[in-house]
Each structure stands twice: as C-alpha cells, then as structure tokens.
Write a protein that holds these residues in place. Structure first.
Motif, mmCIF file in Angstrom:
data_model
loop_
_atom_site.group_PDB
_atom_site.id
_atom_site.type_symbol
_atom_site.label_atom_id
_atom_site.label_comp_id
_atom_site.label_asym_id
_atom_site.label_seq_id
_atom_site.Cartn_x
_atom_site.Cartn_y
_atom_site.Cartn_z
ATOM 1 N N ILE A 93 -7.479 -8.026 -14.097
ATOM 2 C CA ILE A 93 -8.447 -7.389 -13.002
ATOM 3 C C ILE A 93 -9.169 -8.622 -12.436
ATOM 4 O O ILE A 93 -10.085 -9.378 -13.150
ATOM 5 C CB ILE A 93 -9.228 -6.481 -13.821
ATOM 6 C CG1 ILE A 93 -8.647 -5.358 -14.344
ATOM 7 C CG2 ILE A 93 -10.255 -6.013 -12.795
ATOM 8 C CD1 ILE A 93 -7.833 -4.434 -13.410
ATOM 9 N N PRO A 94 -9.012 -8.846 -11.045
ATOM 10 C CA PRO A 94 -10.045 -9.891 -10.654
ATOM 11 C C PRO A 94 -11.654 -9.702 -10.790
ATOM 12 O O PRO A 94 -12.095 -8.448 -10.381
ATOM 13 C CB PRO A 94 -9.564 -9.795 -9.165
ATOM 14 C CG PRO A 94 -8.303 -8.935 -9.003
ATOM 15 C CD PRO A 94 -8.569 -8.186 -10.236
ATOM 16 N N ALA A 95 -12.279 -10.680 -11.364
ATOM 17 C CA ALA A 95 -13.785 -10.590 -11.307
ATOM 18 C C ALA A 95 -14.493 -10.111 -9.810
ATOM 19 O O ALA A 95 -15.278 -9.364 -10.058
ATOM 20 C CB ALA A 95 -14.240 -11.925 -11.692
ATOM 21 N N PHE A 151 0.869 -1.096 -0.004
ATOM 22 C CA PHE A 151 0.079 -0.026 0.207
ATOM 23 C C PHE A 151 0.793 1.286 0.072
ATOM 24 O O PHE A 151 1.763 1.335 0.645
ATOM 25 C CB PHE A 151 -1.037 0.070 1.244
ATOM 26 C CG PHE A 151 -1.934 -1.115 1.081
ATOM 27 C CD1 PHE A 151 -3.237 -0.621 0.394
ATOM 28 C CD2 PHE A 151 -1.775 -2.250 1.607
ATOM 29 C CE1 PHE A 151 -4.206 -1.660 0.275
ATOM 30 C CE2 PHE A 151 -2.741 -3.269 1.223
ATOM 31 C CZ PHE A 151 -4.110 -2.948 0.712
ATOM 32 N N PRO A 152 0.320 2.121 -0.699
ATOM 33 C CA PRO A 152 1.202 3.335 -0.886
ATOM 34 C C PRO A 152 1.066 4.261 0.776
ATOM 35 O O PRO A 152 0.390 3.610 1.307
ATOM 36 C CB PRO A 152 0.369 4.436 -1.857
ATOM 37 C CG PRO A 152 -0.356 3.373 -2.553
ATOM 38 C CD PRO A 152 -0.637 2.319 -1.655
ATOM 39 N N ASP A 153 2.144 4.913 0.827
ATOM 40 C CA ASP A 153 2.091 5.761 2.033
ATOM 41 C C ASP A 153 1.402 7.064 2.150
ATOM 42 O O ASP A 153 1.284 7.490 3.371
ATOM 43 C CB ASP A 153 3.853 6.318 2.218
ATOM 44 C CG ASP A 153 4.724 5.062 2.127
ATOM 45 O OD1 ASP A 153 4.461 3.932 2.534
ATOM 46 O OD2 ASP A 153 5.812 5.328 1.672
ATOM 47 N N ARG A 154 0.824 7.545 1.049
ATOM 48 C CA ARG A 154 0.158 8.808 1.244
ATOM 49 C C ARG A 154 -1.061 8.926 0.110
ATOM 50 O O ARG A 154 -1.125 8.022 -0.903
ATOM 51 C CB ARG A 154 1.048 9.953 1.197
ATOM 52 C CG ARG A 154 1.805 10.101 -0.056
ATOM 53 C CD ARG A 154 2.641 11.320 -0.253
ATOM 54 N NE ARG A 154 1.950 12.505 -0.226
ATOM 55 C CZ ARG A 154 1.542 13.029 -1.382
ATOM 56 N NH1 ARG A 154 1.729 12.637 -2.417
ATOM 57 N NH2 ARG A 154 0.946 13.971 -1.305
ATOM 58 N N LEU A 155 -1.865 9.548 0.481
ATOM 59 C CA LEU A 155 -3.047 10.037 -0.488
ATOM 60 C C LEU A 155 -2.751 11.028 -1.325
ATOM 61 O O LEU A 155 -2.059 11.945 -0.749
ATOM 62 C CB LEU A 155 -4.437 10.275 0.201
ATOM 63 C CG LEU A 155 -5.141 9.240 1.355
ATOM 64 C CD1 LEU A 155 -6.095 9.747 1.960
ATOM 65 C CD2 LEU A 155 -5.234 8.006 0.620
ATOM 66 N N THR A 183 -1.536 -5.144 -5.619
ATOM 67 C CA THR A 183 -2.483 -5.231 -4.745
ATOM 68 C C THR A 183 -3.721 -5.854 -5.135
ATOM 69 O O THR A 183 -4.321 -6.715 -4.279
ATOM 70 C CB THR A 183 -3.025 -3.558 -4.308
ATOM 71 O OG1 THR A 183 -2.047 -2.768 -4.439
ATOM 72 C CG2 THR A 183 -3.721 -3.549 -2.927
ATOM 73 N N LEU A 184 -3.842 -5.809 -6.243
ATOM 74 C CA LEU A 184 -5.137 -6.596 -6.892
ATOM 75 C C LEU A 184 -4.952 -8.145 -6.892
ATOM 76 O O LEU A 184 -5.701 -8.713 -6.455
ATOM 77 C CB LEU A 184 -5.427 -6.159 -8.361
ATOM 78 C CG LEU A 184 -6.251 -4.886 -8.544
ATOM 79 C CD1 LEU A 184 -6.489 -4.379 -9.935
ATOM 80 C CD2 LEU A 184 -7.644 -5.014 -7.806
ATOM 81 N N GLU A 185 -3.592 -8.592 -7.104
ATOM 82 C CA GLU A 185 -3.246 -9.614 -7.232
ATOM 83 C C GLU A 185 -3.353 -10.389 -5.915
ATOM 84 O O GLU A 185 -3.882 -11.528 -5.713
ATOM 85 C CB GLU A 185 -1.649 -9.969 -7.775
ATOM 86 C CG GLU A 185 -1.698 -10.095 -9.125
ATOM 87 C CD GLU A 185 -0.236 -10.002 -9.928
ATOM 88 O OE1 GLU A 185 0.800 -9.932 -9.035
ATOM 89 O OE2 GLU A 185 -0.219 -9.788 -10.872
#
Lengths: 537, 440
Positions: free
Chosen positions: B339-341, B220-224, B386-388
């Motif tokens: 892309i996961p269903a 996950f990224p560290d910031r928005l 992340t998706l994986e």
C-alpha cells in the motif's frame, strides 16, 4: 401538587401592547451584540460599577430596572384612573384586577428619583422593595433588599437611578414598558458575559434558545424547564407565540430552579415581560425534590449544567423516572434526559442542551441508557453545535430533541427514524470568544427539521451531505448507538473545483514547465554569482 | 572599512502609520487599499496571511504612509519587533499601521534590497532586539533609533551586486516552493480522479474515449458495482491497511530536554498539510530518544496531528529528517507492504476523511482523534496494479519535490553563510554588474 416552598404564581402586568415597529426590530436583530440603545445603556451602567463585582452589581441594577418597570405600569394605570374617576385611583383592587402590581406611595419611582441624591437613598430603596413585597404576595422574597448596606456607594446608586429614569423616556407609555423588558434581558445577557464561566449558570445565549424554541414551536400548551435559570426559555417561547399571532397566555409556563438568587432573577424577568408563570425554588433541585411531580408538559426546553458529577445520584438509585436505566452517579446528563422524558405529555416534545459526550459515551452504563432510549424511539433529532456558543464553557455541545410519540399524527409518522443535523459550520463570531447563530442559520436548522417532520406537504426533506441525514434505527445500531451527527451526515462535497482531470492536469503541466524554465535560469544565475564570491585559486 | 552611512541621512522616508478609527472592526475583506500589519512581515519575506483591506476614506487619513514599490517594512513594536522585509508589489496600493515603519532609502545611495539584507543580518537583528528591549514596558524601536542605524558604506554597484547575489538564492528558494506546490497538486489531481471521483471507470461506462495512456487506462474496471465503486475494489478500514498507528510522547522535563545535536523530534508544528516543515524542528538526546524507540519514524511514514488547533494536518515524513521520533500530538500511520504511503496520506488529507474523523470527536475540552478513530476510518482499496501504477507515477513528482526541498535548505544555508561576510566586507562579489547582465 406538593405544597410549593417558595413557589408562587407571578401575576404580572398585562401584556404591553407591543408596537409593531419595535417588535420587528427586536425580531430581526437577533444579534445580541448588535442592539444599539441597550448597549449604550449597559456601557453607562457598567461605568458606574467601578470596582464592584459584576455578580453583585447585577442584582443592584436588575432590581432597580424591575422597580422602575412595575412603577411605570402602575403610574400609567394611576393616570388613567385619575382621568376617569379619581376616587378609584388609590384603590388597590383596581390594579390587582388587571394584574398590575400595587405600588405604595413610598415605593414609586418618582419618589425615589426625587431622593436619588440623598445619603439615605439606599434605605429608601430597601423600604420601597419591602413595601412592594408586603402588598404583593406573589413577589414575596423575590426582590433584592440590601441597597442600604455600607459597602454600596450611595453616590453611585443615585446616579444609577438617574440613568434608569431615562429608560423609555420620550416613548409612548406601552412602548416604555417593552423597552424595559428588553433592557432587562439585555442586561442579563451582558452580565452573563462579564461573569464568564459562572454567567452560563443563569443564562443561555439567545440564539441557542431561539433554535430550541423554533424547533419545537410551542404555540399552545404547557411549557416546562426543570432548570430554568433566569427564564430565558419562557421569554423566547412567549415571544414565539406573540410573533405567530397568538396571545400571551396561550402557553402555561412551569419551571424549577435550585439557585435562590437565580430564581429571583427569573421571577423578575418574567414579571417584567408580563408572563404568568409557576416557578418553583428549592435548594434540592429537580432530581431530589421535584416540585412538579405530576406535570406532563407539551414542550420541555432545558439547558441543564453539563456533566454534573455530584448530583447526589447515589441517593436516588430507584426512581420511576429511570425508565431507560439508572443514570451513573458520576454524571447527571442521562438523569436530566430521563427526567425530561418522564415529564412529557403523550404528544410532548423536548429540546435539551447537553455536552457532546452524551452522544457517544459508553461509560458507567450511559451507552445502555442511550440504546434503550433509541429502542424506545424517544429520540427525534440530534444537532451538533459549533464551539464558543456558550459563556460558561468551551466544551462542544449538542442539542437533543426528544418526542414521546413520533407517530402521534400531529406530524409525519417518523418512528424508527432520527434526524441528524451537523451545524458545526454555522454561526459567526460576534467577538473574539463568542459565536452566535444568525437568523439565516436558525432558519436553516429549524427549516430542515420541520421539513423532515413533515410540517407541510410543499416542503420536501432531502439529505444534504455534510449537513443533515435522516437515519434509520438499524443504521444507528450499526454505529453502536452513537449519536454524533458527523457520523451520519457524511462529508460535504469537496470544495475544490470541478475542472475535469485532463484539463486540470494539462494546466498543471504547463505551469510546471514554466517553473522548470525559471528554475534553470535561477540555477545558472546562482552558479555565476557564487563563482564570483571567492578569489580565484 | 570606510566610515558607515547614517541611515537617516540617506532615506526619503522613515515613518509608521496608524490603525483606522474603529480598530479591527473597520477592516474589510476586500477593498481598494491594503493595510499592512506586523503579521504580514517576516524576515523570510512578505506574507499575505491575515492581510486586511481598508476603504478609500480610511486610506486617505493614512496618505502620509503610502507604501511604494521596493519599500522596506520594519516591525517596530511588540513580539515581532525587528522583523523586516521588502513589500510585495502585488499588494499595492497599501498603507501600514502603527506597528510597522516604512524605511525608504534614496536608491542612488542605498540599494533597497541590500538594505533589507543588511537589516536581517544576524548582527543587526540582535542590535535591534537590544534597542527595542530598552523600552520601559514593551519592545519598541523609535524613529531616531532607526535613523541612527549605521549602514556599511559600499559603492552603490557593490550594494546592488550583494542584493542580487543573495536575492538569486532567495528567488530560487521561492521558485522551489512554488514548484513543489505544482507537483503536489498534480499528484492530488491524479489521486482524486482515480480514487475519489472514479473518473476512468465512469468514462468507460459512458463510452468516452480514453484520456489516460493505454497501459494505465486498462487498469481501471469497466463498471461501478452496487455500492457505486469500481468493480473489484473494496471498502475497508485504515486499520487493515496499516502496520502501525501510534503517537509518541514528550520526555519529562519539557522544553529543557531539547538538545542542539541529536535525534530529530517531530512536533505538530512540523506537520503541515502536504509538506513537512523544517522550521522549529528540535532534537532529543540519545538517551531520551531511546525511550521513544517504539515511535521511531521510518521512511515513508505518514504523520498526522491528532490534537489541538492543527488537528488532522498530515504529511509524509521528509527522508532528510530521519532518524526521528514524534511527540504525543503527532501520530505515525505506517502502510502495510503493497500500500503506497502517499495513497494513505492523500486519503487522510481529504476533507471528507477529516470530516469523518472530527465527527467522531467525543467531546472533552480539546479536539482529539484517537488511534481507534483512525483505525476505523473507511478507505477504499483499489486493485494492486492500480496502486502500483499510482505509486510509480506519483513518486516522480514527490522525488522532485524532495530534491527541491533539500536544495532549498542548502541555498538557505549558503545565504546565511554569505550574508554577514558580505556585509562586513570580509568577502566581495566579483564583477557583480557584468555577471548579472550576462544572465538576465
């Protein structure tokens, strides 16, 4: 102004001095289904209807209620004059001076009531109606006069007269007249309901009208409805004025209606309420024969028929009203909107009920007209309504609020902004098929608009995800000039609980563990049981 | 078989209730007593759907139809006539209305659970429907009809054994259903935290300790970013993450085109939020399904209802249902590679996505969502890793759920096979009592 065909001014009885108590009750009780007395009365009247069509019966009943009302007003004045100066009691001018209809002897309710059981009662009612019309030119052509027709059961008519005689009995004079006004309106709404699809042509449900009226707040000025039906918008507007400390007559009422029988209902409805109004009728309607061509109204309220496809637009390609584009011949929605903008005074505002398609359609140039209206900044607020609010249609509908000048100083300068309200989740079902707004719903919607419009410094407007959003024209442009509120207000905050993820996940894991254990036990049990089914090989 | 028992001779009660004065307007949302109506009774079990409450006072007028634990409830009128179940003791105290009869056997002579299985056996169901159809205007079972039902005469121990055997199968089906709900909830909780609430990124920004395993945490990224989403993730539209969005059609001929064996034909009633419902699944002939080959459902396709009352209900297709086609009310949403269903499915199932789609409802007399609406739905595209990871973790939950569903179908088939044979005495459960005591 053009010579009005059947237009006339309804000089009506003076405002009945509404007793505080009954006003409070009717104001509070916006649920049309919740009125006790009127509902009972309607049930009794409906019983007498037998096999008559509600659409015919409506005119029979409403005509009689009207007659009772003007007769009561007259007789109250008559009694007053007899006490003061009996010589004046039969002087017509005494009544006209006070805007009370002159009711000749043979038309007085007491006379009809005494003869209610005679076989000639139908003829007597017709004669009464004729006599009233003859003496009161403003009612000419308004009253129903076919009570003598053979198809109308005279026993039923007699019983109906008895029933209506009881309305307002045992109440004080002024109150009795107020009761009749409410009964008239209640009956209108009930007939609209029982006529189903066609009922919507002459009646807009009260809670919708209340939203329109309370959004616009017509304290004083000219109020106009180009397709006024039975006049519900005016009744509510006057009520609004009265409830906010104004006097009846602070607003001037103008309307046009193309259906003759509906126009008559409207004239009676307004007269019963003591509303002075200029209501026109012609069969060609507001597009082709605009009776109030020069009218510039401060408030316009309208519930035009939805998506009218045969409005004769092909005969009206070139018109001063089509400022934002020529409306398609196949749909009158944008003709109505432009007709209405045309009739707004420089500071005028309007509220219009239309089908949802008007917010997003791009067919036949409608998208271009909408775009032009937005660029001219005449759209003030859009409201998406829940389904099932109307008698006539299941089509989802919306409200358009238009303003001739959004920076006119009367309110906050809101040029370049449009307020979107998504009210689809408001309202409650009053019966299986029909929904209504409660007082709180109306308050929530109109309060949001007033805060946004800058009614007072104290109340600050705020966007509420899922409910309202103030959007700029740029934003609207990004959405291709589609005005569906759902696109702008976004989603309400997800309703599921806010338990932090790690806690929630741990809880679920525990639950799953229990279920695994249970599953194992059950699996063992099933193995055991199934093993016992067949004989050992 | 020995002479059967006449049901009426072995019951302490057979009787129906009434609707309290005031009809449906008098029902309460909460209250001390439940009023059980025909819509609460299914052969598969008691349903809480539409369960209403009544007041103490209303209940007292119905005191002669007090429902007791273990009571058998039987619908005696209307379209749902003959449906029967045992009451769920969680809803007591309760009363029944006039469409529902309480059948309370003497438990020393007739086992209630056995009786319920007897009443839902195919033979009794068709018998009851025949009786009920004999009424003049509407379906109705009378008290005397019920009293005259002939129940097979088994020793009470045998009855209990049959009840427990069949009951164990049903309990496992129910357990599987509940387990699947939990599994689904876990996947959704993860989805919401990662992709909607941006939980890990926000925690990092606030300097909170990691709450996920390190190899996940690091994804996950560290910031928005300026738009309030994790840095490096992007906003896109559903259309750009799918290789197909499209609905099917119903072959000409209406219901007449359904055949008993053929390609499965998925309709909106098969698509529920978060699960595929097998009930009411119909089949098309090879010829008709060939006409619809452009809407052949593939493994992992997301299904979403696009019209009608069930609009926007969505699930991922159950692999057991393939090969299949969809009709015009159901839309296939097929993810592009990578892309996961399940990611697309859970995005579509969110209230906010539904709200956005319905907000675009352009009117007309029905609610409807078009292909264009779906394509333009805004959706976040997180990093591939992340998706994986999400796909890998959630697949464990989903695979177990799919296995449970398969197992439940087999359990149901087993029950349906055994039930009539046990009732007729054709087969027997051996050593019923002993076996049960060993396990429990």
């Amino acid at each position: 102004m053009a010579e009005p065909g059947l237009a006339t001014s309804v000089g009506a009885a003076p405002v009945p001095s509404t007793p505080k108590k009954s006003k409070a009750r009717s104001a509070k009780n916006n649920g049309e289904a919740a009125l006790g007395y009127e509902a009972e009365l309607f049930a009794a009247a409906d019983k007498l209807r037998q096999n008559m069509e509600p659409s015919d019966y409506k005119h029979v009943v409403l005509g009689l209620i009207f007659l009772k009302h003007i007769s009561d007003s007259f007789e109250a004045k008559y009694a007053e004059l007899m006490a003061e100066d009996p010589a004046c009691a039969e002087d017509m001018d005494e009544y006209l001076a006070e805007n009370i209809f002159w009711v000749p002897k043979e038309a007085r309710w007491s006379h009809l009531k005494a003869n209610a059981k005679q076989p000639t009662i139908g003829k007597l009612v017709d004669e009464a109606m004729l006599a009233i019309e003859a003496k009161n030119t403003t009612l000419k052509g308004v009253l129903p006069k076919d009570y003598a027709r053979p198809a109308l059961n005279k026993v039923m008519l007699g019983e109906l007269i008895d029933l209506i005689s009881g309305i307002g009995l045992g109440t004080e004079e002024g109150q009795a007249r107020d009761v009749l006004g409410r009964v008239y309106e209640y009956f209108l709404s009930q007939f609209a309901g029982s006529e189903g699809k066609r009922g919507g042509e002459f009646y807009t449900p009260r809670s919708v009208v209340r939203v329109l009226v309370e959004m616009l707040e017509p304290y004083q000025g000219r109020v106009y409805d180009p397709c006024c039906g039975s006049g519900g918008m005016f009744v509510q507007s006057e009520k609004f004025v009265a409830e906010h400390g104004g006097r009846i007559g602070d607003i001037a009422v103008y309307g046009q209606e193309s259906n003759y029988t509906t126009w008559r209902l409207c004239m009676m409805n307004l007269a019963v309420r003591g509303i002075d109004a200029e209501i026109h009728w012609n069969s060609e309607g507001s597009f082709h024969k605009d009776e109030l061509k020069d009218l510039k109204a401060d408030f316009i309220l309208a519930n035009p028929p939805f998506n009218v496809s045969d409005w004769g637009g092909e005969r009206l390609r070139d018109d001063v009203r089509w400022r934002y584009g020529i409306p398609p011949t196949g749909n009158a929605n944008f003709a109505w909107l432009q007709h209405i903008v045309h009739h707004l005074s420089p500071k005028g505002t309007a509220g219009v009920v239309l089908a949802n398609g008007s917010m997003s359609s791009t067919q036949s140039g409608e998208g271009d007209i909408r775009k032009a209206m937005l660029e001219a900044d005449v759209v003030d607020c859009m409201i998406a309504l829940p389904g099932q609010l109307f008698y006539s249609t299941q089509i989802p509908a919306c409200l358009w609020f238009l303003a001739r000048n959004k920076g006119n100083g009367k309110f906050r300068d809101r040029r370049g902004e449009v307020l979107f309200i998504d009210a689809r989740n408001l309202g409650h079902l009053v019966d299986r098929t029909r929904r209504e707004f409660s007082d709180d719903d109306v308050e929530k919607i109109t309060g949001t608009y007033h805060a946004w419009r800058g009614a007072s410094e104290d109340i600050e407007y705020e966007d509420v995800p899922g409910f309202c959003k103030s959007a700029t024209l740029e934003k609207i442009k990004e959405h291709g000039y589609v005005l569906t509120p759902g696109r702008y207000v976004g989603a309400a905050v997800e309703e599921d609980d806010d338990t932090p993820f790690s806690e929630r996940f741990a809880m679920l894991r525990e639950k799953l563990d229990d279920q695994f254990e249970e599953a194992e036990k059950l699996t063992a049990l099933i193995r055991e049981k199934l093993a016992g089914v067949l004989a050992d090989a | 078989m020995p002479e059967p028992l006449r049901l009426g001779d072995h019951c302490t009660k057979i009787g129906s209730g009434a609707t309290p004065r005031g009809g449906k307007d008098s029902y309460l949302e909460s209250g001390p007593y439940r009023l059980i109506r025909s819509q609460n009774i299914y052969n598969s079990g008691f349903s809480n759907g539409g369960l209403v409450c009544i007041s103490e006072e209303q209940a007292s007028t119905l005191s002669n139809v007090e429902v007791l634990p273990e009571d058998i409830l039987l619908n005696i009128t209307g379209d749902s006539v003959a449906r029967t179940c045992q009451v769920d003791s969680a809803v007591l105290p309760a009363r029944v209305n006039q469409h529902v009869a309480i059948v309370r056997p003497n438990p020393d002579e007739i086992d209630p659970r056995f009786l319920r299985f007897f009443l839902i056996s195919p033979g009794m169901q068709s018998l009851m429907l025949t009786y009920a159809g004999a009424g003049a205007t509407r379906n109705a079972l009378t008290k005397s009809m019920i009293e005259n039902f002939e129940v097979p005469r088994f020793p009470i121990e045998v009855q209990r054994g049959i009840g427990r055997t069949l009951g164990a199968l049903e309990d496992k089906i129910d357990c599987n259903r509940r387990m699947n709900e939990t599994l689904e909830a876990m996947a959704r909780a993860m989805f919401k935290d990662w992709f909607v609430d941006f939980g890990p990124t926000k925690a990092k920004m606030e300097g909170r300790p990691p709450y996920l395993a390190p190899e996940i945490w690091d994804l996950f990224p560290d910031r928005l970013d300026d738009e309030g989403k994790p840095e490096g993730w992007r906003m896109t539209t559903l259309g750009s993450l799918t290789s197909k969005i499209g609905s099917g059609a119903t072959p000409r001929g209406g219901k007449g085109v359904y055949v008993s064996e053929g390609t499965n034909f998925i309709r909106s009633q098969n698509v529920y939020d978060f699960y595929f419902k097998w009930d009411g699944l119909v089949q098309l002939s090879d010829e008709d399904s060939a006409q619809l080959r452009n809407v052949a459902v593939k493994p992992d396709d997301v299904l979403i209802n696009i019209t009608g009352d069930s609009i926007l209900r969505t699930c991922v297709v159950d692999p057991g249902v393939l090969p299949a086609r969809v009709n015009q009310h159901v839309c296939i949403v097929r993810a592009v590679k990578g892309i996961p269903a399940r990611f697309l499915h859970l995005w579509l199932a969110q209230q906010s996505a539904k709200h956005w789609l319905l907000g675009n409802d352009a009117g007309g007399s029905r609610k409807a969502v078009t292909k264009g609406h779906l394509e333009s739905l805004p959706i976040i595209q997180p990093s591939t890793e992340t998706l994986e990871k999400f796909s890998e973790l959630s697949s464990h939950f989903y695979n177990k759920a799919i296995a449970n569903t398969m197992e439940s179908r087999i359990l149901a088939q087993t029950r349906d096979l055994l039930l009539p044979k046990l009732m007729s005495g054709e087969i027997r459960v051996k050593g019923a009592e002993r076996a049960v005591e060993d396990v429990l």
